[in-house]
Design a protein around this motif. Sequence first.
Motif, PDB file in Angstrom:
ATOM      1  N   GLY A 199       6.724  -8.766  13.665  1.00 25.84           N
ATOM      2  CA  GLY A 199       6.389  -9.948  13.086  1.00 25.84           C
ATOM      3  C   GLY A 199       4.800 -10.185  13.141  1.00 25.84           C
ATOM      4  N   LYS A 200       4.088  -9.272  13.903  1.00 24.34           N
ATOM      5  CA  LYS A 200       2.566  -9.457  14.233  1.00 24.34           C
ATOM      6  C   LYS A 200       1.903  -8.077  14.061  1.00 24.34           C
ATOM      7  N   GLY A 201       2.366  -7.383  12.951  1.00 22.61           N
ATOM      8  CA  GLY A 201       1.350  -6.454  12.733  1.00 22.61           C
ATOM      9  C   GLY A 201       1.889  -5.124  13.111  1.00 22.61           C
ATOM     10  N   CYS A 202       3.196  -4.997  13.641  1.00 23.96           N
ATOM     11  CA  CYS A 202       3.781  -3.650  14.060  1.00 23.96           C
ATOM     12  C   CYS A 202       4.203  -2.676  12.697  1.00 23.96           C
ATOM     13  N   ALA A 203       4.503  -3.221  11.602  1.00 23.87           N
ATOM     14  CA  ALA A 203       4.663  -2.514  10.558  1.00 23.87           C
ATOM     15  C   ALA A 203       3.381  -1.820   9.876  1.00 23.87           C
ATOM     16  N   ARG A 204       2.417  -2.808   9.713  1.00 23.32           N
ATOM     17  CA  ARG A 204       1.066  -2.432   9.433  1.00 23.32           C
ATOM     18  C   ARG A 204       0.218  -1.233  10.186  1.00 23.32           C
ATOM     19  N   GLU A 205       0.587  -1.649  11.478  1.00 28.44           N
ATOM     20  CA  GLU A 205      -0.117  -0.545  12.403  1.00 28.44           C
ATOM     21  C   GLU A 205       0.431   0.936  12.154  1.00 28.44           C
ATOM     22  N   CYS A 206       1.784   1.011  12.001  1.00 30.52           N
ATOM     23  CA  CYS A 206       2.058   2.389  11.924  1.00 30.52           C
ATOM     24  C   CYS A 206       2.324   2.908  10.399  1.00 30.52           C
ATOM     25  N   ILE A 207       2.158   2.107   9.396  1.00 30.57           N
ATOM     26  CA  ILE A 207       2.072   2.534   8.192  1.00 30.57           C
ATOM     27  C   ILE A 207       0.698   2.821   7.823  1.00 30.57           C
ATOM     28  N   GLU A 208      -0.251   2.116   8.534  1.00 30.38           N
ATOM     29  CA  GLU A 208      -1.564   2.487   8.352  1.00 30.38           C
ATOM     30  C   GLU A 208      -1.825   4.005   8.845  1.00 30.38           C
ATOM     31  N   MET A 209      -1.276   4.219  10.089  1.00 31.79           N
ATOM     32  CA  MET A 209      -1.432   5.137  10.964  1.00 31.79           C
ATOM     33  C   MET A 209      -1.017   6.627   9.832  1.00 31.79           C
ATOM     34  N   VAL A 210       0.227   6.427   9.383  1.00 30.29           N
ATOM     35  CA  VAL A 210       0.812   7.600   8.639  1.00 30.29           C
ATOM     36  C   VAL A 210      -0.101   7.785   7.484  1.00 30.29           C
ATOM     37  N   MET A 211      -0.514   6.633   6.822  1.00 33.24           N
ATOM     38  CA  MET A 211      -1.274   6.942   5.699  1.00 33.24           C
ATOM     39  C   MET A 211      -2.560   7.591   5.865  1.00 33.24           C
ATOM     40  N   LYS A 212      -3.314   7.033   6.844  1.00 31.61           N
ATOM     41  CA  LYS A 212      -4.628   7.550   7.148  1.00 31.61           C
ATOM     42  C   LYS A 212      -4.528   9.064   7.592  1.00 31.61           C
ATOM     43  N   LEU A 213      -3.493   9.326   8.226  1.00 32.70           N
ATOM     44  CA  LEU A 213      -3.433  10.906   8.523  1.00 32.70           C
ATOM     45  C   LEU A 213      -3.156  11.654   7.149  1.00 32.70           C
ATOM     46  N   MET A 238       0.887  -1.281  -0.055  1.00 34.90           N
ATOM     47  CA  MET A 238       0.046  -0.101   0.011  1.00 34.90           C
ATOM     48  C   MET A 238       0.880   1.077  -0.017  1.00 34.90           C
ATOM     49  N   ALA A 239       1.837   1.111   0.732  1.00 35.93           N
ATOM     50  CA  ALA A 239       2.676   2.416   0.845  1.00 35.93           C
ATOM     51  C   ALA A 239       3.265   2.451  -0.424  1.00 35.93           C
ATOM     52  N   ILE A 240       4.003   1.595  -1.128  1.00 34.06           N
ATOM     53  CA  ILE A 240       4.688   1.681  -2.328  1.00 34.06           C
ATOM     54  C   ILE A 240       3.677   2.289  -3.227  1.00 34.06           C
ATOM     55  N   MET A 241       2.208   1.820  -3.259  1.00 36.66           N
ATOM     56  CA  MET A 241       1.398   2.221  -4.263  1.00 36.66           C
ATOM     57  C   MET A 241       0.907   3.553  -4.107  1.00 36.66           C
ATOM     58  N   HIS A 242       1.094   4.199  -3.100  1.00 34.84           N
ATOM     59  CA  HIS A 242       0.903   5.702  -2.585  1.00 34.84           C
ATOM     60  C   HIS A 242       2.336   6.664  -2.847  1.00 34.84           C
ATOM     61  N   GLY A 243       3.332   5.880  -3.277  1.00 31.41           N
ATOM     62  CA  GLY A 243       4.470   6.740  -3.622  1.00 31.41           C
ATOM     63  C   GLY A 243       5.630   6.995  -2.518  1.00 31.41           C
ATOM     64  N   TYR A 244       5.287   5.913  -1.553  1.00 33.93           N
ATOM     65  CA  TYR A 244       6.302   6.167  -0.568  1.00 33.93           C
ATOM     66  C   TYR A 244       7.673   5.438  -0.841  1.00 33.93           C
ATOM     67  N   LYS A 252      -6.271   3.745   0.987  1.00 36.34           N
ATOM     68  CA  LYS A 252      -7.356   3.508   0.041  1.00 36.34           C
ATOM     69  C   LYS A 252      -6.728   2.483  -0.846  1.00 36.34           C
ATOM     70  N   LEU A 253      -7.504   1.310  -1.331  1.00 34.10           N
ATOM     71  CA  LEU A 253      -6.910   0.473  -1.912  1.00 34.10           C
ATOM     72  C   LEU A 253      -7.658   0.944  -3.518  1.00 34.10           C
ATOM     73  N   ASP A 254      -6.870   0.957  -4.377  1.00 38.81           N
ATOM     74  CA  ASP A 254      -7.171   0.942  -5.736  1.00 38.81           C
ATOM     75  C   ASP A 254      -7.066  -0.512  -6.349  1.00 38.81           C
ATOM     76  N   VAL A 255      -8.068  -1.178  -6.432  1.00 39.17           N
ATOM     77  CA  VAL A 255      -7.844  -2.685  -6.780  1.00 39.17           C
ATOM     78  C   VAL A 255      -7.070  -2.888  -8.187  1.00 39.17           C
ATOM     79  N   GLN A 256      -7.438  -1.960  -9.222  1.00 40.26           N
ATOM     80  CA  GLN A 256      -6.941  -1.908 -10.402  1.00 40.26           C
ATOM     81  C   GLN A 256      -5.234  -1.699 -10.506  1.00 40.26           C
ATOM     82  N   ASP A 257      -5.031  -0.840  -9.541  1.00 37.77           N
ATOM     83  CA  ASP A 257      -3.664  -0.362  -9.579  1.00 37.77           C
ATOM     84  C   ASP A 257      -2.907  -1.517  -8.759  1.00 37.77           C
ATOM     85  N   TYR A 258      -3.388  -2.090  -7.666  1.00 36.75           N
ATOM     86  CA  TYR A 258      -2.969  -3.154  -7.117  1.00 36.75           C
ATOM     87  C   TYR A 258      -2.550  -4.610  -8.130  1.00 36.75           C
TER      88      TYR A 258
END
Length: 175
Positions: free
Chosen positions: A146-160, A46-52, A165-171
């Motif tokens: 290994g249990k969602g640490c990265a997801r939690e913080c990436i999601e926090m930044v991206m939501k901010l 998700m982060a890569i798809m949004h240009g991070y 948001k997932l663009d299924v076609q881009d994914y």
Amino acid sequence: METKLKKIKAFVFDVDGVLTDGGLFADLNGEFYRTFDSKDGFALRMAIMHGYHLGIITGGRSESIKMRFQACGINPQDVYLGSRNKIEDFEDFCNRHGLIAEEVMYFGDDLPDAPVILACGCGVTPSDAVDEVKEIADLVSTRPGGKGCARECIEMVMKLHGEWKLDVQDYKKKF
């Protein structure tokens, strides 16, 4: 904290203890095997798809690490294997991408990560990190390595930034 998070343009990770639970399996040939959380992997995509920009700085030397993160869309030259001076590799990553340290969120869990945690814009550590690293981190995740640490913080930044948001076609095109 919100001011720091709004500046983030890149995420850089240690592997063992952050994107894995730190456990290693070894075969008779000396090859190490790790287990990764698929939700963390999705957040990387998700982060890569949004240009991070994303990077890996690890003491691990296995080519399987490169392969795992290549599958997530990370450029192989942004995967630093066998790192013994993580701040040098962090500075190289920043220079190659035209980033300043305060634009990078770094995830680490042990003493070799401390210099980067202190230098970056937002230092993150899993809930099960060593105490010395928890004391200097800007953010201690509610999740262990290994249990969602990265997801939690990436999601926090991206939501901010209104980007979770997932663009299924881009994914579908990219992965």
